[in-house]
Design a protein around this motif. Structure first.
Motif, PDB file in Angstrom:
ATOM      1  N   MET A 177      -4.544   5.374   4.605  1.00 13.94           N
ATOM      2  CA  MET A 177      -4.551   4.710   6.098  1.00 13.94           C
ATOM      3  C   MET A 177      -5.161   5.494   7.086  1.00 13.94           C
ATOM      4  N   THR A 229       5.237  -0.918   1.869  1.00 19.26           N
ATOM      5  CA  THR A 229       4.918   0.200   1.262  1.00 19.26           C
ATOM      6  C   THR A 229       6.113   0.525   0.170  1.00 19.26           C
ATOM      7  N   SER A 233       3.473   8.660   3.623  1.00 17.03           N
ATOM      8  CA  SER A 233       4.154   7.057   3.881  1.00 17.03           C
ATOM      9  C   SER A 233       4.968   7.069   4.977  1.00 17.03           C
ATOM     10  N   TRP A 280       2.797   7.178   8.151  1.00 14.07           N
ATOM     11  CA  TRP A 280       2.436   5.869   8.609  1.00 14.07           C
ATOM     12  C   TRP A 280       3.505   4.680   8.837  1.00 14.07           C
ATOM     13  N   LEU A 331      -0.257   3.752   1.618  1.00 15.44           N
ATOM     14  CA  LEU A 331      -0.381   4.171   3.106  1.00 15.44           C
ATOM     15  C   LEU A 331      -1.308   5.579   3.240  1.00 15.44           C
ATOM     16  N   SER A 364       0.809  -1.154  -0.020  1.00 14.51           N
ATOM     17  CA  SER A 364      -0.085  -0.111  -0.093  1.00 14.51           C
ATOM     18  C   SER A 364       0.812   1.251   0.075  1.00 14.51           C
ATOM     19  N   LEU A 415       2.393  -5.242   6.534  1.00  8.41           N
ATOM     20  CA  LEU A 415       2.260  -4.194   5.649  1.00  8.41           C
ATOM     21  C   LEU A 415       3.755  -3.828   5.075  1.00  8.41           C
ATOM     22  N   LEU A 430      -5.868   0.704  10.572  1.00  6.97           N
ATOM     23  CA  LEU A 430      -4.580   0.009  11.093  1.00  6.97           C
ATOM     24  C   LEU A 430      -4.881  -0.810  12.245  1.00  6.97           C
TER      25      LEU A 430
END
Lengths: 496, 154
Positions: free
Chosen positions: A187, A204, A228, A231, A184, A182, A202, A192
């Motif tokens: 998010m 990214t 990004s 997260w 993110l 992802s 997860l 989460l």
């Protein structure tokens, strides 16, 4: 007298392949043992002039390089260990839960769709059929990887898939793992919490420092990197709160190397370290999706990539010597094969490749492909690697499809010109989908094949380092090949 | 591309086509098919056999061709692909057992044993195989008492 009765003289070489690296000669044998010889040692080995009383004879014998003492059972066992993956079906199942994505990447390999194209979302019914097929797979361990587009865009179906799979797996009893790739940016704390609760790993994408990342991966708000990074930090905090070892449990990121990346090797590695990553994967760009359209802007000769790779690896090794733990994934994959005699089952560096027999890709509409690249080609209008559909085909129909057979044959390096004589054959692999796209056939031509050039170049670098035999470097390499399984993410049947 | 031996290739820039003669003793027909097929998205490909021991390949570019150099590049690329296919043809024969063993293990490992549903759906409609020695016949069919004229065979 038959040939079998002939007794080769002492010191006569068994089957080997060789390659000159940094003034020395790397020799490898059928089962993948290696030795690095001085040129005069190599000459005497080839000519069968090594006598039993010299240390070289003992080295050659220990690594099974001599014909008269060749240990066939040991070699067969080594090959069996390297090819352990042949006994099971696909381990990796890529689910494209939507093609919609809120980011626009210049090179998007997945050919993302705009956010209003809701017709590219996977339905819950299709997701269930995908899971049914996945759990029919012969592999006792399966990973379901949510991809897109951006999978968080269709989070309801992600949740439904996880819950349905866990419920169904109570009776199937596989070891089941969920991962999500992802950006993110969509998010939030609720999502989460759900992903943490259901132990979804997860991952990214980070293209490098903020400026480079934001210029290649565009959000409407122009803050893709900030989102990004935010997260990644938050998820890592959650792992710590859950009592997990942060050296093992943290968000990893994927790099796509473009032309703009090449001069920034230091900044890119520093960025990854600053974000808490322990791994960086210096992946070259692929010719799929939008990357083909903008190739003049993002592509580069692979010789330039290899220079970038060498610079980056030198820097990564230097950081490791200073106590910073950062591993390069390509190097770790090859080193595991070279040093440990095992295959980490990375599906694009495998012989034969993983297409259809190690991985399957599932499009948002339920179409099944040999691999991730298969669905990328499909999005570009090429259905060569489409195997069927979850609604109309069984798992067995899919993996016994003639295209899977063709891909398996095409990526067998014992049938591949150049590879058949290459010293790196025991550690290498070709990607039939890449060959098909770049060179017009799933077999490809290794002499002018980008993947081959990259694989050879990386292994040249690694063997140079092995030949140097610097104690610190060897210790770092050993650490890179030590597998630490992330058991927290694995659901055993009955976990639900 | 460097010089091509005389008589092997003729160019026709006007027709955007190039014709190559291929020695059938050097390159097997399977390799020629494999190499030619790679070009069908860019060219119209014709293969014929003008003389014993010789194949002729004509590549007609689908688009326009600027000059002879572009056609020469096409020839060079075709020659490299042809060599690759010819060598692959040879080594797949040399390593056939190894390649087959790995492929069977891979496909067998992925497919697993057939389920009862798979067997129920199996297509048995193929014609019976030839059995000149009667191996597949039952003992009764092969050696049992033959029914005489007018007798019921059962």
């Amino acid at each position: 007298m038959s040939l079998a009765q002939l007794s080769p003289k002492v010191g006569f070489p068994a089957f080997f392949r060789f390659r000159e690296v940094a003034g020395k000669v790397v020799v490898t044998n059928f089962e993948g043992n290696y030795l690095i010889l001085e040129k005069d040692e190599f000459a005497r080995y080839v000519e069968g002039r090594v006598t039993p009383d010299e240390p070289l004879h003992a080295r050659l014998d220990a690594a099974n390089f001599l014909r008269d003492t060749y240990r066939i059972t040991e070699a067969a066992e080594a090959v069996r260990r390297r090819k352990h993956f042949l006994s099971y079906g696909p381990i990796l199942h890529l689910m494209v839960v939507t093609l919609r994505c809120n980011e626009t990447c210049v090179y998007c390999h997945a050919s993302r769709a705009n956010m209003d194209q809701v017709d590219t979302d996977m339905s819950k019914e299709t997701a269930e059929k995908v899971v049914d097929m996945i759990l029919d797979c012969t592999n006792p361990f399966v990973t379901i990887e949510f991809q897109g587009g951006e999978p968080l865009v269709n989070f309801e179906v992600v949740k439904h898939t996880i819950e349905y799979a866990l419920r169904k797996n109570e009776t199937v009893g596989k070891r089941l793992e969920f991962t999500m790739v992802s950006n993110l940016s969509l998010m939030d704390e609720d999502k989460l919490d759900y992903l943490m609760k259901h132990r979804v790993q997860l991952c990214t994408s980070i293209d490098g420092p903020e400026k480079l990342h934001n210029s290649q991966r565009k959000l409407a708000t122009m803050d893709a990197y900030q989102k990004s990074a935010f997260w990644m930090k938050r998820i890592n905090e959650k792992y710590v709160e859950a009592g997990l070892d942060p050296t093992l449990y943290h968000v990893e990121a994927l790099l796509t190397t473009t032309k703009a990346t090449l001069p920034l090797y230091k900044e890119i590695v520093d960025t990854y370290v600053s974000l808490g990553c322990k791994t960086i994967f210096l992946r070259p760009i692929d010719p799929f999706g939008f990357a083909e359209r903008v190739r003049l802007r993002v592509e580069y000769p692979r010789s330039a990539y290899l220079e970038f790779y060498r610079n980056a690896l030198d820097y990564i090794l230097e950081l490791n010597r200073q106590g910073v733990e950062i591993l390069e994934r390509f190097a770790a994959i090859f080193l595991t094969k070279i040093l440990q005699g095992e295959d980490p089952n990375f599906l694009d560096v495998r012989n034969p490749a993983g297409a259809g027999i190690g991985q399957l890709g599932y499009g948002y509409d339920g179409a099944v492909f040999t691999c991730d690249e298969g669905r990328m080609l499909h999005a570009m209008g090429d259905d060569t690697l489409r195997l069927g559909h979850v609604a109309t085909h069984t798992y067995r129909d899919i993996v016994t499809h003639e295209t899977v057979r063709a891909m398996t044959l095409a990526s067998n390096l014992d049938g591949q010109p150049d590879c058949v004589n290459c010293a790196y054959q025991p550690y290498c692999g070709t990607i039939p989908a890449h060959n098909h796209k770049a060179q017009g056939s799933i077999f490809g031509r290794m002499r002018d094949n980008n993947v081959c050039m990259v694989h050879k170049g990386i292994q040249d670098y690694l063997f140079e380092k092995l030949a140097d035999a610097d104690a610190q470097t060897l210790k770092i390499f050993e650490r890179w090949t030590t597998l630490r399984p992330r058991e927290h993410f694995v659901h055993d049947g009955g976990d639900a | 591309m460097s010089d091509i031996p005389q008589g092997l290739v003729s160019f026709d820039v006007g027709k955007a086509a190039v014709t190559m003669n291929v020695d059938a003793d050097v390159y097997p027909l399977q390799a020629l098919y494999g190499a030619a097929f790679i070009f069908i998205d860019r060219c119209y490909v014709f293969i014929d056999k003008p003389a014993q021991g010789q194949f002729r390949v004509t590549l007609g570019a689908r688009g326009t061709v600027e000059d002879e150099e572009a056609l020469r590049r096409l020839v060079g690329e075709f020659a490299n692909e042809l060599l690759t296919c010819a060598w692959r043809h040879q080594i797949t024969q040399d390593n056939r057992m190894l390649i087959e063993a790995v492929t069977m293990q891979a496909i067998g490992g992925a497919a697993g044993s057939p389920s009862l549903d798979d067997l129920a759906n199996f297509d048995f409609s193929d014609d019976a195989f030839e059995d000149p020695l009667g191996i597949a016949q039952s003992w009764e069919e092969k050696h049992g008492k033959k029914a005489g004229a007018g007798e019921d065979a059962t």
